[in-house]
Design an enzyme around this catalytic site. Structure first.
Site, short mmCIF file in Angstrom:
data_model
loop_
_atom_site.label_atom_id
_atom_site.label_comp_id
_atom_site.label_asym_id
_atom_site.label_seq_id
_atom_site.Cartn_x
_atom_site.Cartn_y
_atom_site.Cartn_z
N SER A 67 0.83 -1.21 0.00
CA SER A 67 0.00 0.00 0.00
C SER A 67 0.86 1.25 0.00
CB SER A 67 -0.91 0.03 1.22
OG SER A 67 -1.65 1.23 1.21
N LYS A 78 -4.62 -6.54 3.27
CA LYS A 78 -4.56 -5.41 2.33
C LYS A 78 -5.98 -5.03 1.87
CE LYS A 78 -3.37 -2.22 -0.46
NZ LYS A 78 -3.26 -2.21 -1.87
N HIS A 82 -7.61 -3.21 4.62
CA HIS A 82 -6.99 -1.87 4.65
C HIS A 82 -7.73 -0.97 3.66
CE1 HIS A 82 -4.46 1.10 2.62
NE2 HIS A 82 -3.89 1.31 3.80
N ASN A 83 -7.94 -1.47 2.47
CA ASN A 83 -8.61 -0.67 1.44
C ASN A 83 -10.08 -0.41 1.80
OD1 ASN A 83 -6.16 -1.03 0.18
ND2 ASN A 83 -7.03 -1.36 -1.83
N GLU A 104 -10.07 2.27 4.17
CA GLU A 104 -9.74 3.49 3.40
C GLU A 104 -11.01 4.06 2.73
OE1 GLU A 104 -6.34 2.89 0.70
OE2 GLU A 104 -7.51 3.92 -0.83
P1 NDP Z 1 0.22 -0.57 -14.58
O1 NDP Z 1 -0.97 -0.52 -15.46
O2 NDP Z 1 1.01 0.65 -14.40
O3 NDP Z 1 1.21 -1.69 -15.13
C1 NDP Z 1 0.73 -2.95 -15.45
C2 NDP Z 1 1.88 -3.91 -15.62
O4 NDP Z 1 1.32 -5.22 -15.80
C3 NDP Z 1 2.75 -3.62 -16.84
O5 NDP Z 1 4.07 -3.95 -16.52
C4 NDP Z 1 2.18 -4.58 -17.88
O6 NDP Z 1 3.09 -4.96 -18.85
C5 NDP Z 1 1.87 -5.77 -17.01
N1 NDP Z 1 0.88 -6.67 -17.60
C6 NDP Z 1 -0.43 -6.44 -17.81
N2 NDP Z 1 -1.00 -7.52 -18.35
C7 NDP Z 1 -0.03 -8.44 -18.48
C8 NDP Z 1 -0.01 -9.78 -18.96
N3 NDP Z 1 -1.12 -10.37 -19.41
N4 NDP Z 1 1.18 -10.43 -18.94
C9 NDP Z 1 2.29 -9.83 -18.49
N5 NDP Z 1 2.34 -8.58 -18.02
C10 NDP Z 1 1.18 -7.89 -18.00
O7 NDP Z 1 -0.31 -1.18 -13.18
P2 NDP Z 1 0.15 -0.84 -11.68
O8 NDP Z 1 1.62 -0.88 -11.59
O9 NDP Z 1 -0.59 0.36 -11.19
O10 NDP Z 1 -0.50 -2.08 -10.88
C11 NDP Z 1 0.12 -3.34 -10.78
C12 NDP Z 1 -0.54 -4.09 -9.62
O11 NDP Z 1 -0.33 -3.34 -8.41
C13 NDP Z 1 -2.06 -4.25 -9.73
O12 NDP Z 1 -2.45 -5.47 -9.17
C14 NDP Z 1 -2.59 -3.10 -8.91
O13 NDP Z 1 -3.91 -3.33 -8.45
C15 NDP Z 1 -1.59 -3.11 -7.77
N6 NDP Z 1 -1.49 -1.89 -7.00
C16 NDP Z 1 -1.52 -0.67 -7.63
C17 NDP Z 1 -1.43 0.50 -6.87
C18 NDP Z 1 -1.43 1.85 -7.54
O14 NDP Z 1 -1.54 2.85 -6.80
N7 NDP Z 1 -1.29 1.94 -8.86
C19 NDP Z 1 -1.31 0.44 -5.39
C20 NDP Z 1 -1.20 -0.88 -4.86
C21 NDP Z 1 -1.31 -1.99 -5.64
P3 NDP Z 1 3.14 -4.22 -20.30
O15 NDP Z 1 4.11 -3.09 -20.15
O16 NDP Z 1 3.63 -5.28 -21.21
O17 NDP Z 1 1.76 -3.77 -20.63
#
Ligand code: NDP
Length: 473
Positions: free
Chosen positions: A130, A184, A187-188, A191
């Site tokens: 988080s 988690k 937590h949400n 939130e």
């Molecule tokens: P982003 O959209 O920024 O990035 C997504 C990532 O996932 C990219 O690296 C993408 O790769 C990859 N991806 C998506 N689909 C596939 C697939 N089928 N196979 C392989 N790689 C894949 O997401 P976030 O970083 O924001 O979120 C990632 C995780 O973290 C999620 O579960 C989200 O819920 C969680 N999270 C997010 C928070 C936030 O504030 N954003 C906070 C806490 C948790 P590519 O570059 O190839 O598309």
């Protein structure tokens, strides 16, 4: 080349920031992303940390680059993409390697994945992270579920990258399989309730007291110096201060009142219902977001019924004092519900969740971080972890002082026609919780009348039926 300490798949917002955080704390990290251009961009953005990063073009390359037993963090979109990465890793990993899902997984998926990997020689960690982008880069709150042995292998990295509260790391092992992702989720859920109650108070300040955003901002800033001190109150003050560069108007005034959601609030409510634990403030917050999305219907209903927003009368200073305490009382009830849901799940899934530790690792790094959580950690440290927060002595005293304000605010909001669903649910929960004799004697009588469900008597053990005669069906 020296082997990496850990690997990471998925260089999106969270993954790239987490990777830089890990590198910055002196741990060499191997990284891989499905789309190679993103890996390239990440390497270019690493700057001085470039030497600590090992970019990899395939999953095989990634696992080859890590020191065994090899921990690999998956930070991709939750759901099928996680299963796909696990399948790919299974093909190239060997005994004792560790797969860590750090996305926002549903804890039931985590439990399934944990089970699916049992007997494979690999271990699985479900890890809640988080704090958003900023937290991932400079110190998130980290909630770990898995075997204690697998946690030991990554504990050093995780505590190093986590947020610190007065020097204490906000990362901990909380239990087996889905424990980390469950915590988690709750937590949400908390939130959601916290944010909704703040929005309701803002609504009263705006519509009940007729205050402009720039007048409301210092109210929240002032509250942030007292019992409500928290990240969410702090950012509320900042948000209300900000102007829209395009129109020059306060930004909040040009934002559409339609809130989004990704699912963790809904999951909290579903699990609370499954466990039979009331989480009414969280439910109200989720429902409020859903209602907010029905903009067209709301506009039509306003036309049909009129906007019944009467102004709050009386001394503004008195109302502001009441609003602060009302928010505090609502917050106590919402946290009591969230912790009660975790206590219920802990029993149901045999996790033995450490409540004081959970409160401690939420004190910094995460979105609900606050001084209040330090008070909860201290109070839980002295109480049985299954005790409802409302019954912990320090909270009995605080709630005793705060609930009259919550009652006045909810009553006045109702009279003024201003919706306060989370605050009023919190109040109703508190009033129901502290009522030694409620009114479900009648409910039981009705159930027995129409369904012969039976009832218990106050004066004798056993099951009884009422004298309903032939009127019952
Ligand atoms: P982003 O959209 O920024 O990035 C997504 C990532 O996932 C990219 O690296 C993408 O790769 C990859 N991806 C998506 N689909 C596939 C697939 N089928 N196979 C392989 N790689 C894949 O997401 P976030 O970083 O924001 O979120 C990632 C995780 O973290 C999620 O579960 C989200 O819920 C969680 N999270 C997010 C928070 C936030 O504030 N954003 C906070 C806490 C948790 P590519 O570059 O190839 O598309």
């Amino acid at each position: 080349m020296e082997k990496a300490e850990i690997g990471l798949i998925g260089l999106g917002t969270m993954g790239s920031n987490l990777a830089l955080n890990i590198a910055e704390k002196g741990h060499r990290i191997a990284v891989f992303n499905r789309t190679p251009a993103r890996t390239q961009a990440f390497v270019e953005s690493a700057g001085a940390l470039r030497d600590m990063v090992v970019p990899c073009a395939s999953i095989e390359e990634l696992t080859d680059a890590i020191r065994p037993p090899r921990p690999v963090i998956i930070m991709v979109l939750a759901g099928t993409p996680v299963d796909e990465q696990i399948a790919a890793l299974r093909g190239v990993m060997s005994a004792n390697d560790i797969i860590i899902d750090a996305g926002n997984a549903n804890f039931r998926d985590t439990m399934r994945r944990f089970k699916e990997l049992e007997g494979s020689g690999l271990t699985f960690i479900g890890m809640g992270v988080s704090g958003g982008e900023e937290g991932a880069r400079h110190g998130p709150s980290i909630m770990v579920g898995g075997t204690p042995e697998s946690y030991q292998r990554v504990e050093g990295v995780l505590t190093a990258i986590s947020a610190k509260f007065k020097g204490e790391p906000c990362a901990a092992w909380l239990g087996t399989d889905g424990a980390g992702h469950f915590v988690k989720t709750i937590h949400n859920g908390i939130e959601y309730a916290d944010m909704q109650m703040i929005a309701e108070i803002y609504g009263i300040l705006r519509d009940g007291l007729g205050m402009r955003p720039k007048e409301i901002a210092p109210v929240f800033a002032g509250w942030n110096k007292g019992r409500l001190e928290s990240y969410l109150i702090e950012i509320t003050a900042s948000v209300l201060e900000a102007d829209d560069p395009k129109t020059g108007r306060p930004v909040v005034d040009i934002i559409l009142d339609r809130a989004g959601q990704k699912g963790t609030g809904k999951w909290s409510v579903i699990e609370a219902q499954q466990l039979g634990i009331p989480a009414t403030a969280i439910e109200a917050a989720v429902a409020a977001r859903v209602l907010s999305s029905m903009k067209d219907e709301r506009l039509a209903a306003e036309k049909a019924y009129g906007a019944n927003a009467l102004k709050f009368a009386g001394d503004r200073g008195d109302v502001l004092g009441d609003l602060e305490l009302a928010l505090f009382a609502g917050k106590i009830a919402a946290y009591a519900q969230g912790f009660a849901v975790m206590a219920g799940a802990s029993k149901e899934f045999g996790w033995n969740l450490p409540m004081p530790t959970i409160a401690k690792i939420w004190r910094a790094g995460c979105i609900i971080r606050s001084q209040f959580l330090d008070t909860i950690a201290e109070a839980f440290g002295k109480a049985d972890p299954s005790t409802n927060l409302l019954m912990v002595p320090a909270f009995v005293e605080m709630m005793g002082k705060a609930h009259p304000s919550l009652r006045r605010i909810v009553a006045r909001a109702a009279e003024a026609g201003l919706p306060v669903p989370a605050l009023s649910s919190a109040l109703a929960y508190f009033d129901g919780y502290r009522q030694g004799r409620g009114s479900t004697d009648l409910t039981q009588a009705q159930r027995d009348f129409f369904g012969a469900h039976g009832f218990e008597r106050i004066d004798a053990p056993g099951a009884f039926h009422g004298p309903w005669g032939s009127g019952a069906a």
